[in-house]
Motif scaffolding. Structure first.
Motif, PDB file in Angstrom:
ATOM      1  N   ALA A 159       0.835  -1.194   0.000  1.00 15.61           N
ATOM      2  CA  ALA A 159       0.000   0.000   0.000  1.00 15.61           C
ATOM      3  C   ALA A 159       0.874   1.249   0.000  1.00 15.61           C
ATOM      4  N   VAL A 160       0.494   2.224  -0.813  1.00 18.88           N
ATOM      5  CA  VAL A 160       1.246   3.482  -0.894  1.00 18.88           C
ATOM      6  C   VAL A 160       0.845   4.378   0.278  1.00 18.88           C
ATOM      7  N   LEU A 161       1.841   4.902   0.984  1.00 21.01           N
ATOM      8  CA  LEU A 161       1.612   5.727   2.168  1.00 21.01           C
ATOM      9  C   LEU A 161       1.807   7.203   1.831  1.00 21.01           C
ATOM     10  N   LYS A 162       1.012   8.031   2.468  1.00 24.95           N
ATOM     11  CA  LYS A 162       1.029   9.461   2.155  1.00 24.95           C
ATOM     12  C   LYS A 162       1.786  10.293   3.191  1.00 24.95           C
ATOM     13  N   HIS A 163       1.616   9.963   4.467  1.00 24.82           N
ATOM     14  CA  HIS A 163       2.196  10.783   5.539  1.00 24.82           C
ATOM     15  C   HIS A 163       3.349  10.103   6.275  1.00 24.82           C
ATOM     16  N   THR A 164       3.748   8.941   5.793  1.00 22.65           N
ATOM     17  CA  THR A 164       4.972   8.301   6.279  1.00 22.65           C
ATOM     18  C   THR A 164       5.699   7.737   5.063  1.00 22.65           C
ATOM     19  N   LEU A 165       6.947   7.350   5.253  1.00 23.63           N
ATOM     20  CA  LEU A 165       7.682   6.654   4.209  1.00 23.63           C
ATOM     21  C   LEU A 165       7.460   5.148   4.358  1.00 23.63           C
ATOM     22  N   THR A 166       7.719   4.418   3.301  1.00 23.48           N
ATOM     23  CA  THR A 166       7.592   2.966   3.352  1.00 23.48           C
ATOM     24  C   THR A 166       8.619   2.414   4.343  1.00 23.48           C
ATOM     25  N   PRO A 167       8.179   1.659   5.349  1.00 20.52           N
ATOM     26  CA  PRO A 167       9.132   1.180   6.365  1.00 20.52           C
ATOM     27  C   PRO A 167      10.080   0.122   5.819  1.00 20.52           C
ATOM     28  N   ARG A 168      11.305   0.137   6.317  1.00 21.94           N
ATOM     29  CA  ARG A 168      12.291  -0.901   6.014  1.00 21.94           C
ATOM     30  C   ARG A 168      12.234  -1.916   7.145  1.00 21.94           C
ATOM     31  N   MET A 169      12.308  -3.190   6.817  1.00 21.81           N
ATOM     32  CA  MET A 169      12.050  -4.201   7.829  1.00 21.81           C
ATOM     33  C   MET A 169      13.305  -4.782   8.481  1.00 21.81           C
ATOM     34  N   LYS A 170      14.487  -4.613   7.894  1.00 20.72           N
ATOM     35  CA  LYS A 170      15.659  -5.367   8.329  1.00 20.72           C
ATOM     36  C   LYS A 170      15.993  -5.153   9.801  1.00 20.72           C
ATOM     37  N   ALA A 171      16.173  -3.910  10.203  1.00 28.04           N
ATOM     38  CA  ALA A 171      16.579  -3.641  11.585  1.00 28.04           C
ATOM     39  C   ALA A 171      15.513  -4.116  12.573  1.00 28.04           C
ATOM     40  N   SER A 172      14.255  -3.876  12.252  1.00 30.40           N
ATOM     41  CA  SER A 172      13.170  -4.291  13.140  1.00 30.40           C
ATOM     42  C   SER A 172      13.115  -5.802  13.266  1.00 30.40           C
ATOM     43  N   HIS A 173      13.297  -6.500  12.138  1.00 29.84           N
ATOM     44  CA  HIS A 173      13.217  -7.958  12.170  1.00 29.84           C
ATOM     45  C   HIS A 173      14.412  -8.563  12.889  1.00 29.84           C
ATOM     46  N   VAL A 174      15.612  -8.019  12.678  1.00 26.86           N
ATOM     47  CA  VAL A 174      16.793  -8.509  13.393  1.00 26.86           C
ATOM     48  C   VAL A 174      16.609  -8.307  14.897  1.00 26.86           C
ATOM     49  N   ALA A 175      16.095  -7.150  15.287  1.00 25.29           N
ATOM     50  CA  ALA A 175      15.853  -6.882  16.707  1.00 25.29           C
ATOM     51  C   ALA A 175      14.841  -7.867  17.277  1.00 25.29           C
ATOM     52  N   PHE A 176      13.796  -8.124  16.526  1.00 30.40           N
ATOM     53  CA  PHE A 176      12.766  -9.065  16.975  1.00 30.40           C
ATOM     54  C   PHE A 176      13.360 -10.467  17.131  1.00 30.40           C
ATOM     55  N   GLU A 177      14.155 -10.895  16.157  1.00 31.55           N
ATOM     56  CA  GLU A 177      14.776 -12.223  16.208  1.00 31.55           C
ATOM     57  C   GLU A 177      15.726 -12.353  17.394  1.00 31.55           C
ATOM     58  N   ALA A 178      16.586 -11.348  17.569  1.00 33.03           N
ATOM     59  CA  ALA A 178      17.607 -11.418  18.610  1.00 33.03           C
ATOM     60  C   ALA A 178      17.011 -11.330  20.013  1.00 33.03           C
ATOM     61  N   MET A 179      15.908 -10.595  20.149  1.00 28.72           N
ATOM     62  CA  MET A 179      15.365 -10.309  21.472  1.00 28.72           C
ATOM     63  C   MET A 179      14.053 -11.032  21.755  1.00 28.72           C
ATOM     64  N   GLN A 180      13.619 -11.892  20.873  1.00 28.18           N
ATOM     65  CA  GLN A 180      12.284 -12.484  20.961  1.00 28.18           C
ATOM     66  C   GLN A 180      11.990 -13.104  22.334  1.00 28.18           C
ATOM     67  N   ASP A 181      12.955 -13.842  22.879  1.00 28.94           N
ATOM     68  CA  ASP A 181      12.739 -14.500  24.173  1.00 28.94           C
ATOM     69  C   ASP A 181      12.875 -13.533  25.340  1.00 28.94           C
ATOM     70  N   HIS A 182      13.286 -12.311  25.058  1.00 29.95           N
ATOM     71  CA  HIS A 182      13.538 -11.306  26.086  1.00 29.95           C
ATOM     72  C   HIS A 182      12.432 -10.243  26.112  1.00 29.95           C
ATOM     73  N   LEU A 183      11.602 -10.237  25.064  1.00 31.86           N
ATOM     74  CA  LEU A 183      10.624  -9.165  24.889  1.00 31.86           C
ATOM     75  C   LEU A 183       9.284  -9.449  25.559  1.00 31.86           C
ATOM     76  N   ASP A 184       8.645  -8.364  26.005  1.00 29.93           N
ATOM     77  CA  ASP A 184       7.272  -8.435  26.497  1.00 29.93           C
ATOM     78  C   ASP A 184       6.282  -7.947  25.454  1.00 29.93           C
ATOM     79  N   ALA A 185       6.700  -6.944  24.657  1.00 31.22           N
ATOM     80  CA  ALA A 185       5.764  -6.333  23.718  1.00 31.22           C
ATOM     81  C   ALA A 185       6.507  -5.455  22.728  1.00 31.22           C
ATOM     82  N   VAL A 186       5.752  -5.001  21.730  1.00 35.36           N
ATOM     83  CA  VAL A 186       6.208  -3.943  20.827  1.00 35.36           C
ATOM     84  C   VAL A 186       5.323  -2.733  21.084  1.00 35.36           C
ATOM     85  N   TYR A 187       5.939  -1.577  21.236  1.00 40.39           N
ATOM     86  CA  TYR A 187       5.180  -0.338  21.382  1.00 40.39           C
ATOM     87  C   TYR A 187       5.102   0.326  20.009  1.00 40.39           C
TER      88      TYR A 187
END
Length: 365
Positions: A198-226
């Protein structure tokens, strides 16, 4: 004459807090450096415990100026958990003041010392601050093909394995959204179209790499995503067009009357770990942000424009949470400036701290 006085008074709004914040940095770094040396023989979790307290003190001083001094009104939509949590904080990115917003939420959970950032690689060259952010647990990343997943994952695993609390701030857009940079927005929208997103108007298209690496590395340590969406009031011109968000100097000059923060806590169980599905999930979260921002900036209802849906809660920051830090850091800094030897030490801290930082960041990425 009158114009000169007005201009001078206006500049003091920025230079006074900037001077205090930068001026206390050497005293703070000396205190932290002493603890860093003493803690080398101690377990990493012991180092992080006091480091988080020191970081909280410095950032509380920063928030004194960005909240109490400016008098900005913080309006929050959604319920912030009262208890501290290990989280990834995902937000839209518009200006250099965005990282302060994360602090504003964290201090209201008594988690200010746990805030760590995923930062673009060039920021590691900031004098003193650049290498300190890395030592506090932040991760520097490069864009596109130069992104080093293993280096980021290793950095985050080091933090989580020693039990360091994590309030990891990521801006998935990768760069700031500025409505005046039409080519950046057009390129982002063209990429979304090419990828079938979907084309976004008021934000840029998000890049997933950093978010996904963080999720993978911290998955067992995380309570939630804000999932946080931020809008700065006063960024509509007379014709109703969106203007750039305020810079940090403009924010300190009290040009932003209110900051609207839409807060959504996403349980970790709701987030798909597979890269393809994670990418879709992240983009869907930004579609929600885009709708919120479209309503905020473009609503034809006079009662709804410049507001997010739902009830906005005004949560002022108590002076008792910030003023003590200003007094403590000021008390540490003044003795350095009142004597000749102290002034020499002050200058040397800036010079050698900067040089050490450059070497440290390159030796320990």
């Amino acid at each position: 004459m009158l114009l000169s006085f007005v201009v001078h008074t206006y500049s003091l709004r920025y230079w006074f807090p900037a001077t205090v914040m930068l001026g206390t940095a050497p005293a703070y770094l000396l205190s932290w450096g002493t603890w860093r040396l003493l803690s080398t023989v101690l377990p990493a979790r012991v180092y992080h415990k006091l480091d988080d307290r020191l970081y909280s003190m410095y950032q509380s001083m920063v928030l004194f100026f960005f909240e109490n001094y400016t008098g900005v009104e913080i309006v929050i939509y959604g319920d912030i958990p009262k208890n501290k949590e290990n989280v990834i904080y995902l937000s839209n990115h518009q200006c250099t003041a965005d990282w302060i917003i994360a602090d504003m939420l964290a201090i209201r959970q008594s988690a200010l010392g746990h805030v760590r950032y995923v930062l673009k690689d060039g920021l590691k060259w900031l004098p003193l601050y650049g290498w300190y952010f890395s030592q506090h647990g932040g991760a520097y990343v490069k864009r596109s093909a130069k992104f080093d997943e293993m280096a980021m994952k290793k950095k985050l695993l080091t933090q989580t394995q020693c039990g360091a609390p994590m309030y990891l701030v990521i801006f998935p857009e990768g760069t700031r959204y500025n409505p005046e940079l039409k080519n950046v927005i057009a390129d982002s929208q063209a990429f979304a179209t090419k990828e079938g997103l979907a084309v976004l108007k008021h934000t840029l298209t998000p890049r997933m790499k950093a978010s996904h690496v963080a999720f993978e590395a911290m998955q067992d340590h995380l309570d939630a995503v804000y999932d946080v969406t931020v809008a700065y009031e006063g960024t509509l011109d007379a014709s109703g067009q969106r203007k750039p968000a305020p810079s940090m100097p403009e924010f300190l000059c009290k040009e932003c009357p209110r900051v609207h923060i839409h807060f959504d806590r996403v349980d970790i169980k709701e987030i798909p770990p597979e890269p393809l599905f994670f990418r879709r999930w992240l983009h869907e979260r930004f579609e929600i942000k885009d709708r919120l921002l479209t309503d905020f900036y473009e609503s034809e209802d006079g009662d709804k424009i410049c507001k997010f849906p739902g009830e906005g809660k005004h949560l002022p920051l108590n002076l008792s949470k910030t003023l003590p830090s200003v007094m403590i850091l000021g008390g540490l800094t003044l003795p350095l400036l009142l004597t000749e030897n102290g002034r020499k030490l002050y200058v040397r801290t800036w010079v050698f701290g900067t040089l050490l930082g450059w070497l440290w960041v390159n030796a320990f990425p």
